[in-house]
Design a protein around this motif. Structure first.
Motif: not given
Length: 323
Positions: A125-147
């Motif tokens: 899960l940690v590895r997948v989340m890290d990859r999403l944060r680096r490579n997915c435009p939507w995940d890159q835009e998210q903040t604590h507030e938006s989530l």
């Protein structure tokens, strides 16, 4: 007739530290004439084997190349070991299984070099989340507030799954809730001033659980659940050093949950005004529903009315504390 050659395919878990292999695996590696792997010499498991003084042959990637190397060496009477990659190389395993059915002139075996420990899939899960944060435009835009709204939604969906008693649904919803923890933790890593990681989050709760369970991890006695809860509250009070029993209660709680929390804390400050107990447990729900129905008929917002009453009780508690 056997050629004397052997093929040993080693399956390892990418969630276990490289080099933490079973004794049988190390024996097979040390007895091998050749050890092969694909994916480059930089693979952590390959590095661990090389670090032990053994030589690993780099074979061209692909099932055909791997099987050609293995079968040729085994047919020539050599003992060869293959280190599978992180994905377990299912294509190669299918070829190996088919070969076993044909009963080749050499021996073929598949061994487990390492096994997952409980909780190991959390690493995925940690590895997948890290990859999403680096490579997915939507995940890159998210903040604590938006989530924040997703965290609230997933919490309520988890509660609904508990209410229905559907365990498969509960499993799914707990996964969605866990994702929120992993996501917020990964976002926090990018904070230039106050960064923290999922490991920091995990370490914090582990330390808290150990600290607040001295009857398990220390020498304190706790005869029953009530004693456990009392110990917990005592330790918590010492840790927080709060000036009011109301501190730490999230005001964003739904009114009914907020009322329950404040009433629970009020017992430590105000005299008890418990009812006579004339009402049975199965009457509570209908009574609450009747009050909401009455509020609707009067045009009163029952949620806000209860919040106002709780706020008044909170004022009484603070007054008693400062007296």
């Amino acid at each position: 007739m056997s050629s004397g050659g052997t093929i040993t395919v080693v399956l390892t878990s990418p969630r276990v530290a490289p080099g933490l292999l079973t004794r049988a695996t190390w024996q097979a590696l040390e007895a091998a004439d050749e050890i092969g792997a694909s994916g480059g010499p930089g693979r952590p498991d390959v590095q661990a084997v090389i670090g032990s003084g053994l030589v690993v042959t780099q074979v061209e990637a692909g099932v055909s190349a791997a099987w050609s190397w293995l079968s040729s060496a085994a047919a020539a009477g050599r003992q060869v070991v293959w280190l599978t990659g992180d994905d377990g190389e299912p294509g190669l395993l299918r070829v190996v299984s088919d070969e076993l059915v044909r009963e080749p002139s050499y021996q073929v075996e598949i061994i487990h070099g390492s096994y997952d420990v409980p909780g190991a899939r959390l690493i995925d899960l940690v590895r997948v989340m890290d990859r999403l944060r680096r490579n997915c435009p939507w995940d890159q835009e998210q903040t604590h507030e938006s989530l924040a709204r997703y965290l609230l939604e997933e919490t309520y969906e988890t509660l609904e799954a508990i209410d229905t008693g559907d365990l498969s649904h509960l499993q799914e919803e707990l996964g969605d809730l866990l994702l929120q923890v992993a996501f917020h933790s990964r976002i926090a890593e990018d904070n230039p001033d106050e960064a923290f990681t999922i490991d920091d989050v995990s370490a914090g709760i582990v330390e808290k659980l150990i600290r607040r369970h001295p009857h398990v991890f220390g020498t304190v006695d706790a005869a029953d659940a009530a004693a456990v809860e009392a110990n917990w509250e005592t330790i918590k009070a010492a840790e927080k050093q709060r000036s009011s029993v109301l501190e730490g209660i999230p005001l964003a709680l739904p009114a009914l949950a907020l009322a329950d929390k404040v009433l629970g804390r009020s017992a430590k400050v105000l005299p008890s005004d418990a009812t006579s107990g004339a009402m049975s447990a199965d009457q509570i729900g209908p009574e609450l529903l009747a009050i909401v129905r009455e509020a609707r008929s009067l045009g009163v917002d029952a949620e806000q009315a209860l919040r106002t009453a709780v706020a008044s009780l909170a004022d009484q508690i603070r007054a008693a504390e400062s007296a």
